[in-house]
Design a protein around this motif. Structure first.
Motif, PDB file in Angstrom:
ATOM      1  N   ALA A   1      18.328  48.041  38.834  1.00  0.00           N
ATOM      2  CA  ALA A   1      18.644  46.871  39.659  1.00  0.00           C
ATOM      3  C   ALA A   1      18.989  47.236  41.096  1.00  0.00           C
ATOM      4  CB  ALA A   1      19.786  46.070  39.031  1.00  0.00           C
ATOM      5  N   VAL A   2      19.397  48.458  41.321  1.00  0.00           N
ATOM      6  CA  VAL A   2      19.728  48.890  42.684  1.00  0.00           C
ATOM      7  C   VAL A   2      18.518  48.690  43.591  1.00  0.00           C
ATOM      8  CG1 VAL A   2      20.384  50.868  44.123  1.00  0.00           C
ATOM      9  CG2 VAL A   2      21.475  50.517  41.908  1.00  0.00           C
ATOM     10  N   GLU A   3      17.332  48.878  43.051  1.00  0.00           N
ATOM     11  CA  GLU A   3      16.110  48.745  43.849  1.00  0.00           C
ATOM     12  C   GLU A   3      15.240  47.571  43.420  1.00  0.00           C
ATOM     13  OE1 GLU A   3      15.798  50.477  46.527  1.00  0.00           O
ATOM     14  OE2 GLU A   3      17.552  51.705  46.068  1.00  0.00           O
ATOM     15  N   ASN A   4      15.742  46.704  42.551  1.00  0.00           N
ATOM     16  CA  ASN A   4      14.911  45.632  42.016  1.00  0.00           C
ATOM     17  C   ASN A   4      15.671  44.307  42.054  1.00  0.00           C
ATOM     18  OD1 ASN A   4      13.571  43.821  40.224  1.00  0.00           O
ATOM     19  ND2 ASN A   4      12.669  45.530  39.111  1.00  0.00           N
ATOM     20  N   ALA A   5      15.303  43.457  42.994  1.00  0.00           N
ATOM     21  CA  ALA A   5      15.999  42.175  43.175  1.00  0.00           C
ATOM     22  C   ALA A   5      15.848  41.255  41.968  1.00  0.00           C
ATOM     23  CB  ALA A   5      15.488  41.483  44.434  1.00  0.00           C
ATOM     24  N   LYS A   6      14.658  41.200  41.379  1.00  0.00           N
ATOM     25  CA  LYS A   6      14.447  40.320  40.222  1.00  0.00           C
ATOM     26  C   LYS A   6      15.318  40.754  39.041  1.00  0.00           C
ATOM     27  CE  LYS A   6       9.833  38.775  41.389  1.00  0.00           C
ATOM     28  NZ  LYS A   6       8.422  38.729  41.010  1.00  0.00           N
ATOM     29  N   LEU A   7      15.402  42.040  38.837  1.00  0.00           N
ATOM     30  CA  LEU A   7      16.234  42.542  37.751  1.00  0.00           C
ATOM     31  C   LEU A   7      17.709  42.263  38.032  1.00  0.00           C
ATOM     32  CD1 LEU A   7      16.396  43.975  35.052  1.00  0.00           C
ATOM     33  CD2 LEU A   7      16.364  46.165  36.288  1.00  0.00           C
ATOM     34  N   THR A   8      18.133  42.422  39.274  1.00  0.00           N
ATOM     35  CA  THR A   8      19.506  42.085  39.651  1.00  0.00           C
ATOM     36  C   THR A   8      19.809  40.643  39.282  1.00  0.00           C
ATOM     37  OG1 THR A   8      19.553  43.692  41.452  1.00  0.00           O
ATOM     38  CG2 THR A   8      21.114  41.865  41.594  1.00  0.00           C
ATOM     39  N   ASP A   9      18.910  39.740  39.656  1.00  0.00           N
ATOM     40  CA  ASP A   9      19.100  38.317  39.350  1.00  0.00           C
ATOM     41  C   ASP A   9      19.151  38.052  37.855  1.00  0.00           C
ATOM     42  OD1 ASP A   9      19.160  37.700  42.068  1.00  0.00           O
ATOM     43  OD2 ASP A   9      17.036  37.143  42.138  1.00  0.00           O
ATOM     44  N   SER A  10      18.266  38.695  37.094  1.00  0.00           N
ATOM     45  CA  SER A  10      18.251  38.427  35.643  1.00  0.00           C
ATOM     46  C   SER A  10      19.505  38.984  34.972  1.00  0.00           C
ATOM     47  CB  SER A  10      16.974  38.965  34.998  1.00  0.00           C
ATOM     48  OG  SER A  10      16.962  40.364  34.985  1.00  0.00           O
ATOM     49  N   LEU A  11      19.959  40.159  35.392  1.00  0.00           N
ATOM     50  CA  LEU A  11      21.202  40.702  34.828  1.00  0.00           C
ATOM     51  C   LEU A  11      22.386  39.809  35.168  1.00  0.00           C
ATOM     52  CD1 LEU A  11      20.787  44.519  35.561  1.00  0.00           C
ATOM     53  CD2 LEU A  11      20.659  43.378  33.327  1.00  0.00           C
ATOM     54  N   PHE A  12      22.417  39.353  36.408  1.00  0.00           N
ATOM     55  CA  PHE A  12      23.504  38.462  36.820  1.00  0.00           C
ATOM     56  C   PHE A  12      23.497  37.194  35.970  1.00  0.00           C
ATOM     57  CE2 PHE A  12      25.146  34.866  39.167  1.00  0.00           C
ATOM     58  CZ  PHE A  12      26.394  35.328  39.540  1.00  0.00           C
ATOM     59  N   ASP A  13      22.326  36.596  35.816  1.00  0.00           N
ATOM     60  CA  ASP A  13      22.226  35.363  35.026  1.00  0.00           C
ATOM     61  C   ASP A  13      22.665  35.599  33.584  1.00  0.00           C
ATOM     62  OD1 ASP A  13      21.272  34.026  37.275  1.00  0.00           O
ATOM     63  OD2 ASP A  13      19.169  34.151  36.654  1.00  0.00           O
ATOM     64  N   ARG A  14      22.249  36.711  33.016  1.00  0.00           N
ATOM     65  CA  ARG A  14      22.599  37.012  31.626  1.00  0.00           C
ATOM     66  C   ARG A  14      24.104  37.200  31.446  1.00  0.00           C
ATOM     67  NH1 ARG A  14      21.680  42.250  28.372  1.00  0.00           N
ATOM     68  NH2 ARG A  14      22.166  41.521  26.304  1.00  0.00           N
TER      69      ARG A  14
END
Length: 176
Positions: free
Chosen positions: A37-50
């Motif tokens: 997620a440090v380099e991946n905005a979409k993954l950051t968003d999905s982890l946050f949502d989860r």
């Protein structure tokens, strides 16, 4: 690279933070994904949502949400959104600290976010307080659920930050 290292350090605490809410497999996946997620905005968003959907969030889960909000700031191209996300991140971190002010991991997360936020923005007001709390944990040998590797990595980061006095560095060095 240093930001990636910070998140890597934090990952060791995630397992301790979420056992009551996530399975062992989910924890392993979360750890791997936080590094990405440090380099991946979409993954950051999905982890946050989860994580945000979890009921009865612990203080540490709340702290990880704050860390993910800081990553949202990193990924944003819009300066207004960067500032907005950092502000939200620090409010979330304060909520986590209000829930468990003695938790070294949460203090370290906020310290690292404020450390990497440009001081002219005025978001770095808790650095000294968090440093003092972190050093107190090292002085007392009280690390809660933090494992030995996290303790070592936080100690190294604090020393490398150049924010500690010689006496504090001496205390932290014992755990390298």
């Amino acid at each position: 690279m240093i930001k990636l290292r910070i998140l890597f350090f934090l990952l060791f605490a995630i397992g301790n933070a979420t056992y009551a809410q996530l399975s062992t497999q989910e924890i392993a996946t979360l750890k791997a994904n936080m590094v990405k997620a440090v380099e991946n905005a979409k993954l950051t968003d999905s982890l946050f949502d989860r994580l945000n959907k979890l009921p009865n969030k612990t203080a540490l889960v709340t702290g990880y949400l704050g860390t993910l909000e800081a990553l949202k700031a990193k990924h944003s191209w819009n300066p207004y959104n960067k500032i907005k996300y950092v502000g939200r991140s620090l409010k979330t971190m304060q909520k986590a600290i209000d829930m468990d002010g003695e938790n070294m991991e949460i203090r370290f997360m906020r310290f690292s976010i404020e450390f990497y936020t440009p001081s002219f923005l005025g978001f770095s007001k808790d650095l000294a307080v968090d440093k003092k709390e972190i050093v107190k944990h090292y002085q007392n040998g009280n690390f809660g659920l933090a494992d030995a590797e996290l303790v070592k990595n936080v100690s190294k980061f604090m020393i490398d930050s150049k924010k500690c006095t010689a006496a504090e560095v001496k205390i932290l060095t014992k755990y390298l």
